[in-house]
Design a protein around this motif. Structure first.
Motif, PDB file in Angstrom:
ATOM      1  N   GLY A  43      23.870  52.872-116.711  1.00  0.00           N
ATOM      2  CA  GLY A  43      25.239  52.864-117.215  1.00  0.00           C
ATOM      3  C   GLY A  43      26.224  52.161-116.303  1.00  0.00           C
ATOM      4  O   GLY A  43      27.413  52.027-116.656  1.00  0.00           O
ATOM      5  N   GLN A  44      25.754  51.692-115.140  1.00  0.00           N
ATOM      6  CA  GLN A  44      26.648  50.965-114.238  1.00  0.00           C
ATOM      7  C   GLN A  44      27.006  49.602-114.849  1.00  0.00           C
ATOM      8  O   GLN A  44      26.195  48.939-115.496  1.00  0.00           O
ATOM      9  N   ARG A  45      28.236  49.190-114.642  1.00  0.00           N
ATOM     10  CA  ARG A  45      28.741  47.938-115.219  1.00  0.00           C
ATOM     11  C   ARG A  45      28.418  46.786-114.269  1.00  0.00           C
ATOM     12  O   ARG A  45      28.684  46.850-113.080  1.00  0.00           O
ATOM     13  N   VAL A  46      27.826  45.716-114.833  1.00  0.00           N
ATOM     14  CA  VAL A  46      27.293  44.639-114.000  1.00  0.00           C
ATOM     15  C   VAL A  46      27.832  43.285-114.445  1.00  0.00           C
ATOM     16  O   VAL A  46      28.092  43.055-115.629  1.00  0.00           O
ATOM     17  N   PHE A  47      27.996  42.398-113.468  1.00  0.00           N
ATOM     18  CA  PHE A  47      28.281  40.991-113.751  1.00  0.00           C
ATOM     19  C   PHE A  47      27.190  40.166-113.105  1.00  0.00           C
ATOM     20  O   PHE A  47      26.906  40.311-111.913  1.00  0.00           O
ATOM     21  N   PHE A  48      26.560  39.286-113.901  1.00  0.00           N
ATOM     22  CA  PHE A  48      25.529  38.393-113.375  1.00  0.00           C
ATOM     23  C   PHE A  48      26.076  36.972-113.381  1.00  0.00           C
ATOM     24  O   PHE A  48      26.336  36.406-114.436  1.00  0.00           O
ATOM     25  N   ASP A  49      26.213  36.398-112.177  1.00  0.00           N
ATOM     26  CA  ASP A  49      26.710  35.031-112.022  1.00  0.00           C
ATOM     27  C   ASP A  49      25.511  34.082-112.099  1.00  0.00           C
ATOM     28  O   ASP A  49      24.734  33.970-111.152  1.00  0.00           O
ATOM     29  N   ALA A  50      25.351  33.408-113.250  1.00  0.00           N
ATOM     30  CA  ALA A  50      24.186  32.557-113.466  1.00  0.00           C
ATOM     31  C   ALA A  50      24.311  31.201-112.785  1.00  0.00           C
ATOM     32  O   ALA A  50      23.317  30.541-112.510  1.00  0.00           O
ATOM     33  N   SER A  51      25.549  30.772-112.517  1.00  0.00           N
ATOM     34  CA  SER A  51      25.773  29.472-111.881  1.00  0.00           C
ATOM     35  C   SER A  51      27.217  29.402-111.413  1.00  0.00           C
ATOM     36  O   SER A  51      28.066  30.174-111.861  1.00  0.00           O
ATOM     37  N   ARG A  52      27.485  28.478-110.504  1.00  0.00           N
ATOM     38  CA  ARG A  52      28.854  28.314-110.014  1.00  0.00           C
ATOM     39  C   ARG A  52      29.789  28.011-111.159  1.00  0.00           C
ATOM     40  O   ARG A  52      29.457  27.316-112.109  1.00  0.00           O
ATOM     41  N   GLY A  53      30.975  28.574-111.098  1.00  0.00           N
ATOM     42  CA  GLY A  53      31.965  28.344-112.147  1.00  0.00           C
ATOM     43  C   GLY A  53      33.060  29.407-112.200  1.00  0.00           C
ATOM     44  O   GLY A  53      34.222  29.076-112.139  1.00  0.00           O
ATOM     45  N   PRO A  54      32.746  30.698-112.351  1.00  0.00           N
ATOM     46  CA  PRO A  54      31.388  31.206-112.573  1.00  0.00           C
ATOM     47  C   PRO A  54      30.934  30.992-114.011  1.00  0.00           C
ATOM     48  O   PRO A  54      31.738  30.986-114.938  1.00  0.00           O
ATOM     49  N   VAL A  55      29.622  30.797-114.170  1.00  0.00           N
ATOM     50  CA  VAL A  55      28.998  30.807-115.485  1.00  0.00           C
ATOM     51  C   VAL A  55      28.265  32.137-115.605  1.00  0.00           C
ATOM     52  O   VAL A  55      27.363  32.425-114.827  1.00  0.00           O
ATOM     53  N   ALA A  56      28.696  32.945-116.563  1.00  0.00           N
ATOM     54  CA  ALA A  56      28.170  34.301-116.688  1.00  0.00           C
ATOM     55  C   ALA A  56      26.904  34.336-117.529  1.00  0.00           C
ATOM     56  O   ALA A  56      26.719  33.524-118.435  1.00  0.00           O
ATOM     57  N   ALA A  57      26.036  35.288-117.226  1.00  0.00           N
ATOM     58  CA  ALA A  57      24.932  35.617-118.122  1.00  0.00           C
ATOM     59  C   ALA A  57      25.456  36.671-119.079  1.00  0.00           C
ATOM     60  O   ALA A  57      25.616  37.838-118.714  1.00  0.00           O
ATOM     61  N   GLY A  58      25.813  36.248-120.285  1.00  0.00           N
ATOM     62  CA  GLY A  58      26.404  37.159-121.254  1.00  0.00           C
ATOM     63  C   GLY A  58      25.410  38.164-121.809  1.00  0.00           C
ATOM     64  O   GLY A  58      24.201  38.072-121.577  1.00  0.00           O
ATOM     65  N   GLU A  59      25.949  39.084-122.579  1.00  0.00           N
ATOM     66  CA  GLU A  59      25.164  40.198-123.114  1.00  0.00           C
ATOM     67  C   GLU A  59      23.974  39.719-123.952  1.00  0.00           C
ATOM     68  O   GLU A  59      22.917  40.343-123.952  1.00  0.00           O
ATOM     69  N   ALA A 108      15.614  33.438-106.889  1.00  0.00           N
ATOM     70  CA  ALA A 108      16.757  32.873-107.620  1.00  0.00           C
ATOM     71  C   ALA A 108      16.264  32.020-108.783  1.00  0.00           C
ATOM     72  O   ALA A 108      16.815  32.070-109.892  1.00  0.00           O
ATOM     73  N   ASP A 109      15.224  31.222-108.544  1.00  0.00           N
ATOM     74  CA  ASP A 109      14.645  30.423-109.622  1.00  0.00           C
ATOM     75  C   ASP A 109      14.084  31.315-110.717  1.00  0.00           C
ATOM     76  O   ASP A 109      14.239  31.036-111.909  1.00  0.00           O
ATOM     77  N   LEU A 110      13.423  32.396-110.308  1.00  0.00           N
ATOM     78  CA  LEU A 110      12.810  33.320-111.257  1.00  0.00           C
ATOM     79  C   LEU A 110      13.839  33.891-112.232  1.00  0.00           C
ATOM     80  O   LEU A 110      13.568  34.046-113.430  1.00  0.00           O
ATOM     81  N   MET A 111      15.034  34.172-111.740  1.00  0.00           N
ATOM     82  CA  MET A 111      16.067  34.788-112.574  1.00  0.00           C
ATOM     83  C   MET A 111      16.491  33.908-113.747  1.00  0.00           C
ATOM     84  O   MET A 111      16.866  34.413-114.799  1.00  0.00           O
ATOM     85  N   ILE A 112      16.433  32.597-113.578  1.00  0.00           N
ATOM     86  CA  ILE A 112      16.991  31.695-114.588  1.00  0.00           C
ATOM     87  C   ILE A 112      15.911  30.956-115.375  1.00  0.00           C
ATOM     88  O   ILE A 112      16.184  29.941-116.017  1.00  0.00           O
ATOM     89  N   ARG A 113      14.678  31.478-115.361  1.00  0.00           N
ATOM     90  CA  ARG A 113      13.582  30.868-116.110  1.00  0.00           C
ATOM     91  C   ARG A 113      13.272  31.710-117.342  1.00  0.00           C
ATOM     92  O   ARG A 113      12.622  32.752-117.236  1.00  0.00           O
ATOM     93  N   PRO A 114      13.703  31.298-118.538  1.00  0.00           N
ATOM     94  CA  PRO A 114      13.425  32.073-119.749  1.00  0.00           C
ATOM     95  C   PRO A 114      12.019  31.798-120.269  1.00  0.00           C
ATOM     96  O   PRO A 114      11.814  31.068-121.232  1.00  0.00           O
ATOM     97  N   GLY A 115      11.048  32.386-119.593  1.00  0.00           N
ATOM     98  CA  GLY A 115       9.662  32.123-119.946  1.00  0.00           C
ATOM     99  C   GLY A 115       8.776  33.325-119.719  1.00  0.00           C
ATOM    100  O   GLY A 115       9.233  34.477-119.784  1.00  0.00           O
ATOM    101  N   PRO A 116       7.511  33.101-119.427  1.00  0.00           N
ATOM    102  CA  PRO A 116       6.541  34.197-119.330  1.00  0.00           C
ATOM    103  C   PRO A 116       6.742  35.133-118.154  1.00  0.00           C
ATOM    104  O   PRO A 116       6.092  36.184-118.093  1.00  0.00           O
ATOM    105  N   ARG A 117       7.654  34.795-117.221  1.00  0.00           N
ATOM    106  CA  ARG A 117       7.866  35.672-116.056  1.00  0.00           C
ATOM    107  C   ARG A 117       9.121  36.543-116.198  1.00  0.00           C
ATOM    108  O   ARG A 117       9.659  37.035-115.206  1.00  0.00           O
ATOM    109  N   LEU A 118       9.555  36.768-117.433  1.00  0.00           N
ATOM    110  CA  LEU A 118      10.721  37.632-117.661  1.00  0.00           C
ATOM    111  C   LEU A 118      10.563  39.003-117.020  1.00  0.00           C
ATOM    112  O   LEU A 118      11.496  39.538-116.415  1.00  0.00           O
ATOM    113  N   ALA A 119       9.394  39.601-117.182  1.00  0.00           N
ATOM    114  CA  ALA A 119       9.178  40.954-116.664  1.00  0.00           C
ATOM    115  C   ALA A 119       9.182  40.969-115.137  1.00  0.00           C
ATOM    116  O   ALA A 119       9.666  41.917-114.517  1.00  0.00           O
ATOM    117  N   GLU A 120       8.662  39.898-114.536  1.00  0.00           N
ATOM    118  CA  GLU A 120       8.678  39.809-113.070  1.00  0.00           C
ATOM    119  C   GLU A 120      10.118  39.748-112.565  1.00  0.00           C
ATOM    120  O   GLU A 120      10.470  40.392-111.559  1.00  0.00           O
TER     121      GLU A 120
END
Length: 294
Positions: free
Chosen positions: A176-192, A268-280
């Motif tokens: 339930g904690q409120r989080v902001f994920f900065d996906a790239s400089r800007g900031p560019v957010a990782a939205g819901e 950091a690379d792992l976080m932004i790869r929408p592929g088979p390593r999502l669970a990792e």
């Protein structure tokens, strides 16, 4: 006897050729809505997006990849391959020289029309949500002539199992904690509704960037100051060493409490790869939260 063996070998070759000729063409609708027709499963693949290379490898066809973009780092077996520039602006001549049967690119690539004009088959895909990761695996499985039940669907089932395990690893007091994920400089957010945002939801966290703003909106840093999240996440390249990359962020409760998940290097690379390593990626997030909420 030798003449009989030669005759048998010739017959087998003719039969294989006939079967290949009789095999139906592979027809794919890519992320642009474009229809791409392949006469047979590609044996020489150029991938210009890391997550697509990872997906092809997860489907068991890593050996068919002959070239990658400069950002592809996983699996390690691809690191010896020719590097062909960025996904948005690849080195066209180097791509053509590899004689690929198909080129995998991001939908946003500026090179698509030029590659197609040179006679190359181009499949553009850009998964942004969990469902799109699954559908991309299925599309690539179709391209490789691997039935979904033998490739994409088992991979997706393992991803779901891994996401559930990461959720179980989350400390109860962090839910339930409120989080902001900065996906790239800007900031560019990782939205819901982004694949990162959906992972955060699976972990029981509440994204301060709602679905209505899109998957990866560019925000004014003041937006984050006003929202004042409990937890801050992002790559070291965007958050920096202190977690205060923008004016006013030093007052954020997340920064004040030291609740910043800063991912560096391979993580950091792992976080932004929408592929088979999502669970990792989800487990890396959960492990960080465990340290911040003991």
């Amino acid at each position: 006897m030798k003449s009989v063996l030669r005759a048998c070998a010739a017959a087998l070759m003719l039969a294989a050729t006939a079967l290949a000729a009789a095999a139906p063409a592979i027809v794919i609708t890519d992320g642009r809505g474009a229809t791409v027709r392949l006469d047979r499963p590609p044996q020489r693949i150029v991938s210009l997006l890391p997550s697509l290379a990872e997906s092809v490898c997860a489907l068991g066809a890593c050996d068919r990849i002959v070239g990658v973009d400069r950002y592809t780092v996983w699996p390690p077996s691809l690191q010896h391959l020719p590097r062909l520039g960025g996904g948005l602006d690849p080195q066209i001549e180097a791509v053509v020289a590899l004689r690929p049967d198909v080129v995998l690119v991001t939908v946003a690539s500026r090179a698509i029309q030029r590659l197609e004009a040179l006679g190359l088959k181009v499949i553009a895909l850009e998964p942004r949500t969990h469902d799109e990761v699954h559908s991309t695996l299925r599309t690539l499985g179709t391209m490789l002539a691997i039935p979904a039940a033998q490739g994409a669907d088992p991979i997706w089932a393992r991803i779901q199992q891994g996401l559930a395990q990461a959720a179980q690893a989350m400390p109860a007091r962090a839910r339930g904690q409120r989080v902001f994920f900065d996906a790239s400089r800007g900031p560019v957010a990782a939205g819901e509704k982004s694949f990162i945002g959906e992972t955060l939801s699976r972990l029981g966290l509440v994204n301060i960037v709602p679905e209505a703003l899109g998957p990866f909106p560019r925000l004014n840093p003041e937006y984050v100051v006003r929202a004042d999240p409990d937890l801050l996440m992002g790559g070291e390249r965007s958050l920096g060493e202190s977690g205060v990359p923008y004016p006013g962020w030093s007052a954020l409760r997340a920064v004040q409490a030291g609740r910043v998940c800063r991912f560096a290097g391979a993580q950091a690379d792992l976080m932004i790869r929408p592929g088979p390593r999502l669970a990792e990626a989800a487990m890396v997030m959960a492990n960080c939260v465990q340290r911040l909420y003991p």
